[in-house]
Scaffold this active site. Structure first.
Site, mmCIF file in Angstrom:
data_model
loop_
_atom_site.group_PDB
_atom_site.id
_atom_site.type_symbol
_atom_site.label_atom_id
_atom_site.label_comp_id
_atom_site.label_asym_id
_atom_site.label_seq_id
_atom_site.Cartn_x
_atom_site.Cartn_y
_atom_site.Cartn_z
ATOM 1 N N PRO A 240 0.789 -1.246 0.000
ATOM 2 C CA PRO A 240 0.000 0.000 0.000
ATOM 3 C C PRO A 240 0.816 1.290 0.000
ATOM 4 C CG PRO A 240 0.044 -0.918 2.191
ATOM 5 C CD PRO A 240 0.773 -1.901 1.322
ATOM 6 N N CYS A 241 1.533 1.537 -1.091
ATOM 7 C CA CYS A 241 2.290 2.788 -1.187
ATOM 8 C C CYS A 241 1.350 3.988 -1.251
ATOM 9 C CB CYS A 241 3.237 2.757 -2.382
ATOM 10 S SG CYS A 241 2.460 2.389 -3.958
ATOM 11 N N HIS A 242 0.072 3.753 -1.590
ATOM 12 C CA HIS A 242 -0.886 4.857 -1.646
ATOM 13 C C HIS A 242 -1.197 5.403 -0.253
ATOM 14 C CE1 HIS A 242 -3.294 1.210 -0.989
ATOM 15 N NE2 HIS A 242 -4.191 1.986 -0.411
#
Length: 276
Positions: A240-242
């Protein structure tokens, strides 16, 4: 000599003398510091230790030789390593694969891939026998398939939806509690893998800053390097780089579009709110 000049001189020395594999004392002597103080200063400025920096230089040089079809023993000798076992350890530590695996570019590796729809747009998802190795939001199927081929140039690509992909896609349908059950097969440097592992610990519906991620890998001054590693994330959404935003609260850029990042965070927040 100020701190910047010392680091600049040390970097030049490492680049020019990496084939001699200089140790910490050798480099510290060049900038007139004790090994302890040089180690700390270099790590603070460069985001990695002098040893790790030397490994990065060495492995990049070795990769160039392997691409020219030099043997592993030749590459070991030319890189200043004592033997192929040290070359193997270097590649496993930095690249997450053996020198032979790098040399053949994934040859004999079968990768299944498929295209699927998600709440945030169409994706291409790919998997090896070990787990998901690639997930990207797609604008053009042909272009995205070429990107996959570029990442694994000699692998055998088969358009096929397998059980690993089906299990991962459940996450988009609300089964977000079972991320730990999703198997991933990632290749990257040791630093990248450490950053991506830290991202997996950001809870669903929450956010973290680049600084907090850097702190999570015990390198609080490496925010910029962390940002680069996050941008290189090969598995969208599942890693989950977001969920990483700027310390000011601004959402910041996202490889697959800032509007998509906003939509993802809003979707996750709504799911969490609905549960309470």
């Amino acid at each position: 000599m100020n701190d910047y000049q010392r680091i600049e001189k040390a970097i030049v020395y490492l680049k020019e003398n990496f084939k001699d594999q200089p140790n910490l004392d050798d480099v510290a002597r060049q900038v007139h510091l004790s090994p302890f103080h040089f180690q700390k200063l270099f790590s603070d400025w460069a985001g990695v230790s002098p040893k790790k920096f030397l490994q990065f230089i060495s492995v990049e040089y070795a990769k160039g030789l392997l691409k020219q079809n030099h043997s592993l023993s030749e590459v070991s000798f030319e890189t200043g390593l004592s033997g192929t076992s040290r070359l193997h350890d270097l590649f496993m530590n930095i690249e997450g694969m053996t020198p032979g695996e790098f040399k053949n570019g994934g040859e004999a590796l079968q990768i299944n891939y498929s295209f699927a729809a998600t709440p945030f747009g169409d994706i291409i998802i790919a998997s090896t026998a070990k787990g998901i190795c690639h997930l990207s939001f797609t604008w053009d199927k042909k272009t995205d398939l070429e990107s996959l081929r570029h990442a694994f140039p000699n692998a055998k690509l088969i358009e096929q939806t397998d059980a690993l992909q089906k299990n991962a896609l459940l996450f988009f349908n609300g089964d977000w509690e079972n991320l730990q059950k999703i198997k991933l097969h990632l290749k990257g440097t040791a630093f990248q893998l450490k950053v991506w592992q830290t991202l997996l610990h950001i809870p669903f519906g929450n956010v973290a800053t680049y600084g907090s991620v850097a702190g999570g890998i015990d390198n609080p001054k490496a925010s910029r390097a962390v940002g680069t590693a996050i941008g290189d994330n090969p598995v969208a959404f599942l890693i989950p780089c977001h969920r990483v935003i700027r310390s000011t609260g601004v959402l910041g850029d996202y490889h697959w579009g800032s509007n998509r990042k906003t939509a993802m965070l809003g979707w996750e927040a709504a799911k969490c709110f609905a549960e309470h």
